[in-house]
Design a protein around this motif. Structure first.
Motif, PDB file in Angstrom:
ATOM      1  N   PRO A 313      50.958  90.662  69.406  1.00  0.00           N
ATOM      2  CA  PRO A 313      51.394  89.650  70.384  1.00  0.00           C
ATOM      3  C   PRO A 313      50.665  88.320  70.251  1.00  0.00           C
ATOM      4  O   PRO A 313      51.106  87.314  70.825  1.00  0.00           O
ATOM      5  CB  PRO A 313      51.078  90.315  71.737  1.00  0.00           C
ATOM      6  CG  PRO A 313      49.984  91.294  71.435  1.00  0.00           C
ATOM      7  CD  PRO A 313      50.272  91.793  70.051  1.00  0.00           C
ATOM      8  N   PHE A 314      49.559  88.284  69.500  1.00  0.00           N
ATOM      9  CA  PHE A 314      48.809  87.048  69.333  1.00  0.00           C
ATOM     10  C   PHE A 314      49.214  86.306  68.052  1.00  0.00           C
ATOM     11  O   PHE A 314      48.637  85.283  67.723  1.00  0.00           O
ATOM     12  CB  PHE A 314      47.307  87.340  69.330  1.00  0.00           C
ATOM     13  CG  PHE A 314      46.823  87.946  70.617  1.00  0.00           C
ATOM     14  CD1 PHE A 314      46.558  87.145  71.719  1.00  0.00           C
ATOM     15  CD2 PHE A 314      46.671  89.321  70.736  1.00  0.00           C
ATOM     16  CE1 PHE A 314      46.137  87.710  72.909  1.00  0.00           C
ATOM     17  CE2 PHE A 314      46.243  89.886  71.932  1.00  0.00           C
ATOM     18  CZ  PHE A 314      45.978  89.077  73.020  1.00  0.00           C
ATOM     19  N   LYS A 315      50.207  86.854  67.358  1.00  0.00           N
ATOM     20  CA  LYS A 315      50.746  86.174  66.184  1.00  0.00           C
ATOM     21  C   LYS A 315      52.119  85.589  66.509  1.00  0.00           C
ATOM     22  O   LYS A 315      52.735  85.941  67.521  1.00  0.00           O
ATOM     23  CB  LYS A 315      50.842  87.142  65.002  1.00  0.00           C
ATOM     24  CG  LYS A 315      49.495  87.513  64.392  1.00  0.00           C
ATOM     25  CD  LYS A 315      49.670  88.443  63.204  1.00  0.00           C
ATOM     26  CE  LYS A 315      48.343  88.700  62.505  1.00  0.00           C
ATOM     27  NZ  LYS A 315      47.892  87.536  61.725  1.00  0.00           N
ATOM     28  N   ASN A 316      52.605  84.695  65.665  1.00  0.00           N
ATOM     29  CA  ASN A 316      53.928  84.105  65.846  1.00  0.00           C
ATOM     30  C   ASN A 316      54.974  85.089  65.329  1.00  0.00           C
ATOM     31  O   ASN A 316      54.949  85.468  64.159  1.00  0.00           O
ATOM     32  CB  ASN A 316      54.019  82.776  65.089  1.00  0.00           C
ATOM     33  CG  ASN A 316      53.007  81.765  65.609  1.00  0.00           C
ATOM     34  OD1 ASN A 316      53.009  81.399  66.770  1.00  0.00           O
ATOM     35  ND2 ASN A 316      52.124  81.314  64.727  1.00  0.00           N
ATOM     36  N   ASN A 317      55.871  85.488  66.226  1.00  0.00           N
ATOM     37  CA  ASN A 317      56.816  86.550  65.911  1.00  0.00           C
ATOM     38  C   ASN A 317      57.837  86.105  64.870  1.00  0.00           C
ATOM     39  O   ASN A 317      58.525  85.099  65.040  1.00  0.00           O
ATOM     40  CB  ASN A 317      57.543  87.005  67.176  1.00  0.00           C
ATOM     41  CG  ASN A 317      58.370  88.248  66.936  1.00  0.00           C
ATOM     42  OD1 ASN A 317      59.441  88.200  66.368  1.00  0.00           O
ATOM     43  ND2 ASN A 317      57.847  89.380  67.387  1.00  0.00           N
ATOM     44  N   ILE A 318      57.927  86.856  63.795  1.00  0.00           N
ATOM     45  CA  ILE A 318      58.800  86.489  62.684  1.00  0.00           C
ATOM     46  C   ILE A 318      60.264  86.466  63.095  1.00  0.00           C
ATOM     47  O   ILE A 318      61.055  85.635  62.631  1.00  0.00           O
ATOM     48  CB  ILE A 318      58.582  87.449  61.497  1.00  0.00           C
ATOM     49  CG1 ILE A 318      59.330  86.955  60.254  1.00  0.00           C
ATOM     50  CG2 ILE A 318      58.987  88.873  61.846  1.00  0.00           C
ATOM     51  CD1 ILE A 318      59.010  87.735  58.993  1.00  0.00           C
ATOM     52  N   TYR A 319      60.666  87.364  64.017  1.00  0.00           N
ATOM     53  CA  TYR A 319      62.077  87.429  64.406  1.00  0.00           C
ATOM     54  C   TYR A 319      62.484  86.224  65.257  1.00  0.00           C
ATOM     55  O   TYR A 319      63.649  85.819  65.237  1.00  0.00           O
ATOM     56  CB  TYR A 319      62.351  88.744  65.139  1.00  0.00           C
ATOM     57  CG  TYR A 319      62.143  89.957  64.259  1.00  0.00           C
ATOM     58  CD1 TYR A 319      63.072  90.297  63.279  1.00  0.00           C
ATOM     59  CD2 TYR A 319      60.998  90.745  64.380  1.00  0.00           C
ATOM     60  CE1 TYR A 319      62.877  91.400  62.452  1.00  0.00           C
ATOM     61  CE2 TYR A 319      60.798  91.844  63.557  1.00  0.00           C
ATOM     62  CZ  TYR A 319      61.740  92.165  62.599  1.00  0.00           C
ATOM     63  OH  TYR A 319      61.533  93.252  61.776  1.00  0.00           O
TER      64      TYR A 319
END
Length: 367
Positions: A313-319
């Motif tokens: 959740p602390f990363k930018n979601n690829i989808y």
């Protein structure tokens, strides 16, 4: 040194090192370490991705949106603005939408900084302009050299006049272009918020009171020899793969959609039915999900630089990146800011703090 990352999702960007064995003396295992200067440099590599932009006729969009939301009022009340936007775009005729593919390839070295990265992205967008498009088309035309020279001269005379280039497009390349991507259509903002390095890519107009802009964008991984168009995983041209669920009739009413029914097995007895079940292929949902992710995932360097992931959740979601938005916000991307360094050997310092990177120590700090 050995580098590894903590298992804590929230602090995924904290880098840990094991200091080398030669930092210990051979007799008592006493640590004698002198720190003169510390620095963290960007690793040399390539950032590779593609920006897709849909630019559309705003008047036609507003007209179609008004019809769809009025005729399907009860359904639209249950939908988000993004969902309504996608329904409108899926039904907007092709002649009112233009799709642009902008490859971005940036070689990053230890001497670059975040401003350099933004400038490279900006240049890739700026180069994708009407003048360059017309010039390329003129060069591809099967005409005599004299005719080509004449057309190129006409283009040069109006190269700074967007409207004139549009009006003369038919004469120059044999194709009428109603509108084209402009540099001002996409805004890049590089800033720091809440101690995070954030990169924003957005379309130029603000979304006030639910009025959408005349363009939107998404970001995909770059194509490669073994992985072609990840874009086609979600879109066919300017339309989403959910187009069949978004179709409208001549009145603008959404056509009810039903999922295809599964074939019903004939009742021919338990024994034979069990044998038939045994031979049916087993659908591995996890394997399908993994295969889909492998088709769209960014290369390791780009994913690390832009902090792209799927589950953390602390990363930018690829989808999220793979769907058209008026704004994409990349948080916690790689930065060139100074860092605090904490070490287990700095026992005499508060919180084991050695100091900050890019800060010379005079006199040298010994531990």
């Amino acid at each position: 040194t050995t580098k590894y990352y903590t298992d804590n999702d929230e602090h995924f960007n904290r880098i840990y090192f094991k200091y080398p064995a030669e930092w210990r003396t051979s007799n008592l295992g006493e640590k004698i370490i002198g720190v003169r200067h510390m620095s963290v440099k960007w690793r040399t590599g390539w950032i590779k991705f593609i920006i897709y932009v849909r630019k559309f006729d705003n008047d036609m969009y507003d007209t179609l949106r008004s019809v769809i939301t009025h005729v399907n009022e009860e359904i639209c009340e249950t939908l988000s603005e993004d969902e309504i936007h996608e329904i409108v775009m899926d039904n907007l005729p092709e002649k009112f939408v233009r799709l642009y593919e902008i490859p971005v390839n940036i070689r990053v070295t230890a001497n670059d900084n975040r401003i350099d990265i933004v400038n490279h992205i900006r240049k890739a967008i700026d180069d994708h302009n009407l003048y360059n498009h017309l010039k390329e088309k003129i060069m591809d035309r099967k005409i005599t050299p004299d005719e080509r020279t004449t057309l190129l001269k006409q283009l040069e005379d109006i190269k700074d006049d967007y409207e004139s280039m549009l009006s003369k497009s038919d004469e120059l390349i044999g194709e009428h272009i109603p509108f084209y991507l402009q540099s001002e259509d996409i805004i890049i903002e590089d800033e720091f918020e809440n101690n995070q390095h954030i990169l924003k890519l957005r379309t130029k107009d603000s979304d006030w009171f639910g009025v959408f802009r005349s363009s939107d964008l998404l970001i995909t991984r770059a194509d490669s020899e073994f992985h072609r168009s990840a874009y086609s995983t979600f879109y066919n041209g300017h339309r989403s793969h959910d187009y069949i669920k978004h179709r409208i009739n001549h009145e603008g009413r959404l056509i009810p959609y039903e999922e295809p029914s599964k074939p019903v097995k004939p009742d021919i007895g338990d024994e034979e039915e069990e044998e038939e079940d045994w031979n049916l292929p087993v659908v591995d949902e996890d394997a399908i999900k993994e295969q889909r992710y492998n088709n769209i995932k960014f290369d390791p360097y780009t994913a690390s630089f832009f902090n792209i992931g799927s589950d953390n959740p602390f990363k930018n979601n690829i989808y999220d990146l793979y769907h058209y938005r008026q704004e994409h916000i990349l948080k916690n991307i790689l930065t060139d800011l100074e860092c605090e360094v904490v070490a287990s050997f700095a026992t005499q310092s508060n919180h084991y703090l050695v100091g900050r990177t890019n800060e010379p120590f005079c006199p040298i700090k010994y531990y």
